[in-house]
Design a protein around this motif. Structure first.
Motif, short mmCIF file in Angstrom:
data_model
loop_
_atom_site.label_atom_id
_atom_site.label_comp_id
_atom_site.label_asym_id
_atom_site.label_seq_id
_atom_site.Cartn_x
_atom_site.Cartn_y
_atom_site.Cartn_z
N SER A 125 40.57 40.77 9.59
CA SER A 125 41.76 40.63 8.74
C SER A 125 42.97 40.15 9.51
O SER A 125 43.94 39.73 8.91
N PRO A 163 44.10 35.28 10.74
CA PRO A 163 45.20 34.32 10.58
C PRO A 163 46.30 34.51 11.61
O PRO A 163 46.93 33.54 12.02
N VAL A 164 46.50 35.76 12.06
CA VAL A 164 47.52 36.00 13.08
C VAL A 164 47.08 35.37 14.39
O VAL A 164 47.86 34.73 15.09
N ALA A 183 47.76 31.85 14.16
CA ALA A 183 49.18 31.55 14.29
C ALA A 183 49.62 31.63 15.75
O ALA A 183 50.38 30.79 16.23
N GLU A 233 45.39 32.98 -1.36
CA GLU A 233 46.31 33.25 -0.27
C GLU A 233 47.05 31.99 0.14
O GLU A 233 46.48 30.92 0.23
N ARG A 234 48.34 32.16 0.36
CA ARG A 234 49.15 31.03 0.82
C ARG A 234 49.82 31.43 2.11
O ARG A 234 50.25 32.57 2.26
N LEU A 235 49.91 30.47 3.00
CA LEU A 235 50.68 30.72 4.22
C LEU A 235 52.15 30.82 3.84
O LEU A 235 52.63 30.07 3.00
N GLU A 262 39.94 26.86 7.48
CA GLU A 262 39.47 28.09 6.85
C GLU A 262 38.21 27.77 6.08
O GLU A 262 38.20 26.90 5.21
N ILE A 277 38.62 29.79 10.78
CA ILE A 277 38.75 31.17 10.31
C ILE A 277 37.60 31.38 9.34
O ILE A 277 37.52 30.73 8.30
N PRO A 303 43.88 44.39 12.82
CA PRO A 303 45.15 45.06 13.11
C PRO A 303 44.91 46.52 13.48
O PRO A 303 43.94 47.14 13.04
N LEU A 304 45.78 47.05 14.32
CA LEU A 304 45.70 48.46 14.69
C LEU A 304 46.95 49.16 14.20
O LEU A 304 48.03 48.57 14.21
N PRO A 305 46.83 50.38 13.78
CA PRO A 305 48.04 51.09 13.41
C PRO A 305 48.87 51.36 14.66
O PRO A 305 48.33 51.70 15.70
N THR A 315 53.15 44.31 15.90
CA THR A 315 52.03 43.47 15.50
C THR A 315 50.81 43.82 16.31
O THR A 315 50.08 42.96 16.77
N LEU A 316 50.62 45.10 16.53
CA LEU A 316 49.51 45.52 17.37
C LEU A 316 48.18 45.13 16.74
O LEU A 316 47.94 45.40 15.56
N MET A 317 47.34 44.49 17.55
CA MET A 317 46.04 44.04 17.05
C MET A 317 45.01 44.30 18.13
O MET A 317 45.33 44.39 19.31
#
Lengths: 488, 196
Positions: free
Chosen positions: B32, B35-36, B39, B59-61, B105, B132, B150-152, B160-162
């Motif tokens: 998930s 896309p990051v 980017a 979904e739109r950028l 994508e 993607i 992503p990570l909490p 933006t922890l991932m």
């Protein structure tokens, strides 16, 4: 050589044009809206016989003649038609200008013998115009003024060298003077041009200003008068006919290159660039195939345009062979020459070529770029515009963190003004870990937007225990919770 | 939590050996936060960028969200009618060589032929590509395959922890990194994994 000028006057240009498109019998009038009244702009002969005249309100005309048919006038179309006629009239001489809104003036000096003299030329003009359904009045004389007077008031020919002889008995109003001046002259007893020519000049100038005598002198050839031919619009089309049919892609491309080189020469002289091109391949069996090319930027460099044709030419069915090729720039844009410098990026234009190539496959409109827009509504804070018709714009600023992706709002179960503690989104159970907000965004009431019917939105940046960071909103006026985007 | 202990050894490996995506190759990312990752990859290359999606995807950028990673003016998006078109355009744009990165994508698995053609095009143009993909629909031809989730995070709001997990690497070792994007300096930070 004695100068000779012909004048064509189309007394019913507008209605003749309308009737050419849709012929009908009986009275017909074109109307135009003037100061809140529909007035007759132009009418055909049958309507004139019924007693109608131009300038009459349509309601009055209906009461005179209930069977009159009418349509809206299209003055711009008439102007275009007159320009087309002007172009056609260059068959008689190269020097053709417009005369008012419904006439043409031709400098036919030295070209009348091609039609067997002036009478022959006038007959030819009249016959051709009648065949197309246009009523015309023709005049020919030594000067533009004389030709105009003859066309309007007594069709015919003034003998060369004696302008006054043909004009003596024409009314003074045939001198292209305002109607008030003509009326005043009539009250003075100067009814004809002959009267006016004999009258003393000084009192006339004192009373009517220099214009009246200028017009008289122009008609009699004592003052020069120009005829201004219109410039021909540049023609961006080249063709080639082949002695033997060809069928190989390489041959077609080689010829396309030759045509493109000629076309680009024309584009260069006019400092324009082609925006869309059409290559027509005529086959020996009479069929023709077209390859259309829309370019992402105006260009006139044959070596850059040629590879862009490859895809289209490859798809053409040559049949028994192609024996005629034509390439036309169907859309051109100004493209001034630019100073080249060694510091500028050398590769400019490569992206445009790429866009064009890709655009031939998915359509030029589907390649877009983002430009910023002035709105605080998240989905309207930017526009996606076709890259071929826009240039990159800077000035991106997000007042607050915005999600990387937006999607149409997806409802989730939830109540209250605080984000729900746990919810299911896209069949995934989520638990809210931390929520930052609300950020209230009000709809733009001045724009109709179906999605914002539910009123105000309170946006929350929600960090879930599962890791995903979502953009939720609550609609207080219409309670409900939605997911609108996902953060990075 | 979710992390297995043996990964800590791999995590010490340097991300820089595989992350600015190897040029002239096609890479894959899923998860998930893919896309990051795309980017971030876009932000690390020069030149124009091409982002190809199918036009039916909802979904739109959002260029405003994208502006923390790169200047959205550099980005061109293409919206295609089908994956066939997407692949054709990706091939064309990769081969052209004037772009910095091509992001594609996909919605269905690429077969070996399609993946290989993209690799050849990337090689011809010297442009890196990034697909993607939906999870589990990778192509064998991909140079690297990343799983980005992503990570909490417990700290600040715009964190933006991932976790980036390198699942496949044709020329190098695998690894996993916890990363964070610094929007101020536009830099990717590798952070040490949080202990339990």
């Amino acid at each position: 050589m004695q100068r000779r000028v012909a004048c064509m006057w189309f007394p019913r240009l507008a209605s003749d044009r309308a009737l050419r498109l849709r012929p009908l019998d009986g009275p017909f009038a074109l109307t135009i809206r003037e100061s809140n009244t529909n007035r007759i702009h132009c009418l055909n002969h049958a309507a004139e016989r019924e007693g109608l005249h131009a300038g009459m309100p349509l309601a009055d005309a209906r009461s005179f003649c209930p069977e009159v048919l009418s349509a809206e006038a299209d003055p711009e179309g008439d102007t275009r038609f007159l320009h087309a006629l002007r172009r056609w009239a260059t068959r008689y001489c190269p020097w053709v200008g417009l005369e008012g809104k419904d006439g043409l003036v031709l400098d036919v000096t030295g070209s009348t013998h091609l039609w067997g003299g002036e009478a022959g030329m006038l007959t030819d003009m009249r016959q051709r115009l009648l065949r197309t359904g246009l009523s015309v009045r023709l005049g020919i004389g030594d000067t533009r003024g004389a030709a105009w007077a003859l066309a309007r008031h007594s069709e015919g020919r003034a003998a060369p060298g004696a302008p006054l002889a043909a004009l003596t008995f024409l009314p003074a109003s045939s001198l292209r003077i305002p109607a008030e001046t003509a009326m005043a002259l009539q009250q003075l007893g100067l009814h004809t041009i002959g009267d006016l020519a004999k009258a003393p000049r000084a009192p006339l100038t004192r009373r009517f200003g220099p214009e009246l005598l200028l017009r008289l002198d122009q008609a009699l050839g004592q003052q020069p008068e120009q005829i201004t031919p219109l410039e021909e619009p540049p023609h961006y089309g080249v063709r080639i006919s082949l002695p033997d049919p060809i069928g190989l892609t390489a041959d077609v491309m080689a010829l396309t290159e030759r045509l493109l080189r000629r076309l680009c020469e024309t584009l260069k002289t006019h400092e324009t660039g082609a925006r869309s091109l059409c290559l027509t391949l005529r086959r020996v069996d009479g069929g023709s195939q077209q390859v259309e090319l829309r370019l992402a930027a105006a260009m006139r460099d044959p070596s850059r345009i040629l590879p862009l044709f490859e895809r289209g030419v490859g798809e053409v069915d040559a049949g028994f062979g192609i024996d005629q090729m034509r390439i036309e720039a169907t859309q051109v844009e100004p493209l001034p020459v630019q100073q080249l410098s060694h510091s500028a990026a050398v590769q400019t234009g490569q992206i445009e070529d790429l866009i064009t190539r890709v655009g031939t496959r998915i359509g030029l409109e589907n390649i877009q770029r983002f430009v910023p827009a002035d709105s605080h509504i998240p989905e309207r804070a930017f526009h996606s515009v076709p890259a071929a018709w826009s240039s990159p714009e800077s000035g991106w600023s997000a007042p607050r963190p915005r999600p990387l992706r937006l999607f149409p709002p997806e409802p989730i179960a939830g109540s209250g003004t605080e984000p729900p503690r746990s919810f299911r989104w896209r069949r995934i159970a989520m638990e809210t870990d931390r929520a930052i907000g609300p950020e209230r965004i009000a709809p733009e009431w001045w724009l109709e937007d179906e999605a914002w019917r539910s009123g105000l939105r309170d946006y929350w940046h929600v960090q879930t225990r599962q890791g995903r960071r979502l953009w939720l909103f609550h609609t207080p006026q219409n309670p409900g919770w939605f997911v609108h985007g996902e953060f990075a | 939590m979710r992390r297995s202990g043996d990964m800590f050894g791999v995590m010490s490996r340097n991300l820089s050996t595989s992350f600015p995506l190897r040029p002239a190759r096609v890479h894959e990312a899923y998860g998930s936060a893919a896309p990051v990752l795309a980017a971030v990859a876009c932000g690390q290359v020069e030149g124009s960028l091409f982002w190809i999606t199918e036009n039916w995807l909802p979904e739109r950028l959002n260029p405003l969200g994208l502006s923390t990673f790169l200047d959205p003016a550099r980005l061109l998006t293409a919206r295609t009618g089908s994956q066939i078109d997407s692949l054709a355009i990706a091939e064309e744009t990769l081969r052209d060589g004037s772009l910095g990165l091509v992001v594609l994508e996909t919605t269905r698995p690429l077969n070996l032929r399609e993946g290989r053609r993209l690799q050849l095009a990337a090689k011809a143009g010297g442009t890196p590509g990034l697909c993607i993909i939906p999870e589990g629909m990778g192509s064998n031809a991909a140079e690297t395959r990343w799983k980005a989730e992503p990570l909490p995070s417990l700290e600040s709001r715009d964190s933006t922890l991932m976790r980036w997990n390198l699942k496949k690497n044709k020329s190098g070792t695998l690894g996993a990194w916890d990363v964070r994007w610094d929007a101020e300096t536009r830099r990717l930070h590798v952070v040490s994994p949080a202990g339990e």
